[in-house]
Design a protein around this motif. Sequence first.
Motif, PDB file in Angstrom:
ATOM      1  N   LEU A  31       0.839  -1.201   0.000  1.00  0.00           N
ATOM      2  CA  LEU A  31       0.000   0.000   0.000  1.00  0.00           C
ATOM      3  C   LEU A  31       0.874   1.251   0.000  1.00  0.00           C
ATOM      4  O   LEU A  31       0.609   2.206  -0.735  1.00  0.00           O
ATOM      5  CB  LEU A  31      -0.944  -0.010   1.199  1.00  0.00           C
ATOM      6  N   VAL A  32       1.920   1.232   0.790  1.00  0.00           N
ATOM      7  CA  VAL A  32       2.863   2.353   0.822  1.00  0.00           C
ATOM      8  C   VAL A  32       3.500   2.533  -0.554  1.00  0.00           C
ATOM      9  O   VAL A  32       3.619   3.654  -1.062  1.00  0.00           O
ATOM     10  CB  VAL A  32       3.951   2.128   1.908  1.00  0.00           C
ATOM     11  N   VAL A  33       3.901   1.428  -1.171  1.00  0.00           N
ATOM     12  CA  VAL A  33       4.545   1.485  -2.482  1.00  0.00           C
ATOM     13  C   VAL A  33       3.589   2.069  -3.529  1.00  0.00           C
ATOM     14  O   VAL A  33       3.995   2.890  -4.358  1.00  0.00           O
ATOM     15  CB  VAL A  33       5.054   0.085  -2.903  1.00  0.00           C
ATOM     16  N   LEU A  34       2.315   1.694  -3.482  1.00  0.00           N
ATOM     17  CA  LEU A  34       1.339   2.257  -4.424  1.00  0.00           C
ATOM     18  C   LEU A  34       1.183   3.761  -4.228  1.00  0.00           C
ATOM     19  O   LEU A  34       1.142   4.523  -5.201  1.00  0.00           O
ATOM     20  CB  LEU A  34      -0.021   1.575  -4.264  1.00  0.00           C
TER      21      LEU A  34
ATOM     22  N   GLU B  57       2.700   9.417  -6.100  1.00  0.00           N
ATOM     23  CA  GLU B  57       3.455  10.652  -5.908  1.00  0.00           C
ATOM     24  C   GLU B  57       4.471  10.851  -7.030  1.00  0.00           C
ATOM     25  O   GLU B  57       4.657  11.971  -7.515  1.00  0.00           O
ATOM     26  CB  GLU B  57       4.158  10.651  -4.554  1.00  0.00           C
ATOM     27  N   ILE B  58       5.116   9.780  -7.433  1.00  0.00           N
ATOM     28  CA  ILE B  58       6.071   9.865  -8.545  1.00  0.00           C
ATOM     29  C   ILE B  58       5.358  10.354  -9.804  1.00  0.00           C
ATOM     30  O   ILE B  58       5.830  11.249 -10.498  1.00  0.00           O
ATOM     31  CB  ILE B  58       6.752   8.503  -8.802  1.00  0.00           C
TER      32      ILE B  58
ATOM     33  N   SER C   4      12.514  12.729 -17.796  1.00  0.00           N
ATOM     34  CA  SER C   4      12.710  11.458 -17.108  1.00  0.00           C
ATOM     35  C   SER C   4      11.791  10.383 -17.665  1.00  0.00           C
ATOM     36  O   SER C   4      10.812  10.674 -18.336  1.00  0.00           O
ATOM     37  CB  SER C   4      12.478  11.631 -15.607  1.00  0.00           C
ATOM     38  N   ASP C   5      12.116   9.174 -17.359  1.00  0.00           N
ATOM     39  CA  ASP C   5      11.362   8.018 -17.835  1.00  0.00           C
ATOM     40  C   ASP C   5      10.518   7.480 -16.687  1.00  0.00           C
ATOM     41  O   ASP C   5      11.010   6.726 -15.841  1.00  0.00           O
ATOM     42  CB  ASP C   5      12.356   6.965 -18.332  1.00  0.00           C
ATOM     43  N   ARG C   6       9.257   7.892 -16.636  1.00  0.00           N
ATOM     44  CA  ARG C   6       8.376   7.482 -15.544  1.00  0.00           C
ATOM     45  C   ARG C   6       8.237   5.968 -15.468  1.00  0.00           C
ATOM     46  O   ARG C   6       8.160   5.410 -14.376  1.00  0.00           O
ATOM     47  CB  ARG C   6       7.005   8.121 -15.701  1.00  0.00           C
TER      48      ARG C   6
END
Length: 78
Positions: free
Chosen positions: A46-49, A54-55, A64-66
């Motif tokens: 969940l934190v990673v999602l 945010e990214i 940049s390469d999203r």
Amino acid sequence: MLSPKQTLDTYYLEARRDLLEVAALLDRYDEAVKNSDGSAAKDRRLVVLREAMEILASPDHANSDRTKQLLEHFSSIS
């Protein structure tokens, strides 16, 4: 190569659908927490999602390469 308008014309609805899927996942998760004892086990996914969102939301991505950034970010849950 597509123009900026053609890119949006081609991919906008698909991207919108995918964002709605993420919103639905988060709504289902929140509902599950509410229907449990009100707490949830800390799950790194969940934190990673949330960090991934945010990214994507950051306006500093002109050069940049999203996709690469997200792949590297998602590899952190392994």
